[in-house]
Design a protein around this motif. Structure first.
Motif: not given
Length: 442
Positions: A18-26
């Motif tokens: 993917g393209f990394g993640s937000s803190e909440a997504e992680l």
């Protein structure tokens, strides 16, 4: 160990698939665990992506406004809940490299991206058949000018050299004969695919040593099944998603999966992402981030909510002009992403994120909100929080200490909420953290 925690393993998966993640997504994906996260990424059809669709729909794109098309694609990368699907679109875009500089139509470029999206993890033979009929590709490699008696060899050559078997597995004579099989495939007045039977060469052709009345799909079927194709394609996939130097035995395994699955790319990607190589030390922070990864990853990590339509200019200055790869072979990747000028642009982008001070300003990072919501008080709290967001905490002792020293200069540092001096120092530290070598690596 590079991947000693589940969070580190999941973060690596989200960067590569993917393209990394937000803190909440992680947080959410870590709670699922690596295996369940991978299942979710691979089976993206089960995930509602309407929010990303709505974001993209707000962007006005005229037929020839390719820059708006680029912005729409970057917007989708940022907001999609189907990151592997969109990462595969980027892979297919550089594999079947097609440039708007010649196609000159936002509509056709977006139509090609949708083709890649619809077939992201589908059957490779079906995808190749559709790419061969894709209007942007027909224009880009001149097959719309390929007529009986006057064959144009451009697509025939590249479908072998770059899309399937690779150099050394065909002859110039094979190119000429394949070009004859592709005659009559072009575009109509509306710019869409059209087949002209009167422009198709229906005589016998000798291709890869076999003489018969080859047609387009006969050629493609033979190339898809050629023993060189699975090795060529899976090597490119491995280098895109894992690291630059796959072991021959690894490619043997992936190539067998390609063949035994009937050219099913979902099966190949599952094998690749669950293989021991993906979570090996050789893969950890082993790739220079391509500009799209760097930019979208930073925006997600720092929870940036307001981005500007100039975002495509940022990736362009970093060396990745989306929808306009440098040539038919796509972007070279790896260390080629780094030069004195592109590295400066990476640092400039970091500065832009660090210095936007108003929520109404594009690329604003809500530093005060992050300090308050996470109860950050000391220099160590702040440094560890942002290193966690940006590099999963994988900074050297020296790098971490340099960030602490920056905050503690001039008499020490204690977070004072909603304080101008505190915010300024944290933003300066944030710029330095985004300039660390590890932040340039995926």
């Amino acid at each position: 160990m590079a991947f000693e925690t589940e969070r580190a393993r999941v973060a690596h998966l989200l960067r590569r698939a993917g393209f990394g993640s937000s803190e909440a997504e992680l947080d959410s994906y870590t709670a699922l665990g690596f295996a369940a996260t991978l299942d979710r990424l691979l089976n993206y059809e089960q995930v509602d992506d309407s929010a990303a669709e709505q974001q993209v729909a707000t962007i006005q794109i005229e037929r020839r406004n390719v820059e708006a098309a680029r912005f729409a694609w970057l917007t989708r990368m940022l907001y999609t809940r189907r990151p592997l699907q969109e990462k595969m679109v980027l892979f297919w875009h550089t594999h079947f490299a097609t440039a708007a500089s010649k196609v000159r139509s936002a509509d056709l470029m977006l139509q090609q991206l949708q083709l890649f999206r619809d077939n992201a993890l589908g059957n490779f033979e079906s995808l190749l058949q559709q790419v061969t009929r894709d209007p942007a590709m027909l224009v880009w490699l001149d097959n719309n000018q390929n007529r009986t008696g006057k064959p144009n060899e451009n697509y025939a050559r590249e479908v072998m050299e770059l899309f399937t078997v690779g150099i050394g597995n065909y002859t110039d004579a094979d190119v000429k004969e394949a070009a004859r099989a592709f005659t009559g495939y072009g575009t109509n007045r509306d710019g869409q695919f059209a087949y002209s039977p009167d422009q198709h060469d229906g005589d016998d052709k000798t291709f890869l040593g076999v003489t018969k009345n080859w047609d387009t799909d006969d050629i493609l079927a033979t190339l898809v099944r050629h023993p060189a194709t699975p090795r060529f394609l899976t090597t490119k996939l491995f280098q895109f998603f894992v690291h630059d130097t796959p072991d021959p035995s690894t490619i043997d395994r992936l190539a067998a999966t390609y063949t035994n699955s009937g050219f099913d790319m979902r099966a190949v990607m599952r094998d690749l992402l669950t293989g021991p190589e993906f979570l090996s030390s050789d893969a950890f922070r082993a790739q220079v981030k391509q500009p799209a990864d760097l930019v979208i990853g930073a925006l997600k990590a720092l929870n940036v909510q307001n981005v500007g339509p100039d975002l495509p200019q940022t990736t362009r200055r970093m060396g990745q002009d989306l929808l306009n790869p440098p040539d038919v072979s796509g972007w070279k990747g790896g260390d080629n992403w780094i030069s004195s000028s592109t590295l400066l642009e990476r640092f400039n982008f970091a500065d832009r994120l660090a210095t936007a001070r108003s929520p109404d300003q594009p690329y604003f990072v809500d530093v005060n909100g992050q300090l308050l919501s996470h109860s950050l008080r000391s220099a160590a709290d702040v440094v560890d929080y942002y290193l966690g967001l940006l590099v999963d905490g994988a900074a050297t002792t020296e790098a971490r200490q340099s960030l602490l020293d920056y905050l503690n200069a001039d008499g020490g540092f204690v977070v004072t909420p909603n304080d101008e001096v505190t915010e300024q120092k944290v933003r300066g530290m944030l710029h330095l953290a985004m300039s660390l070598p590890n932040h340039q690596l995926a």
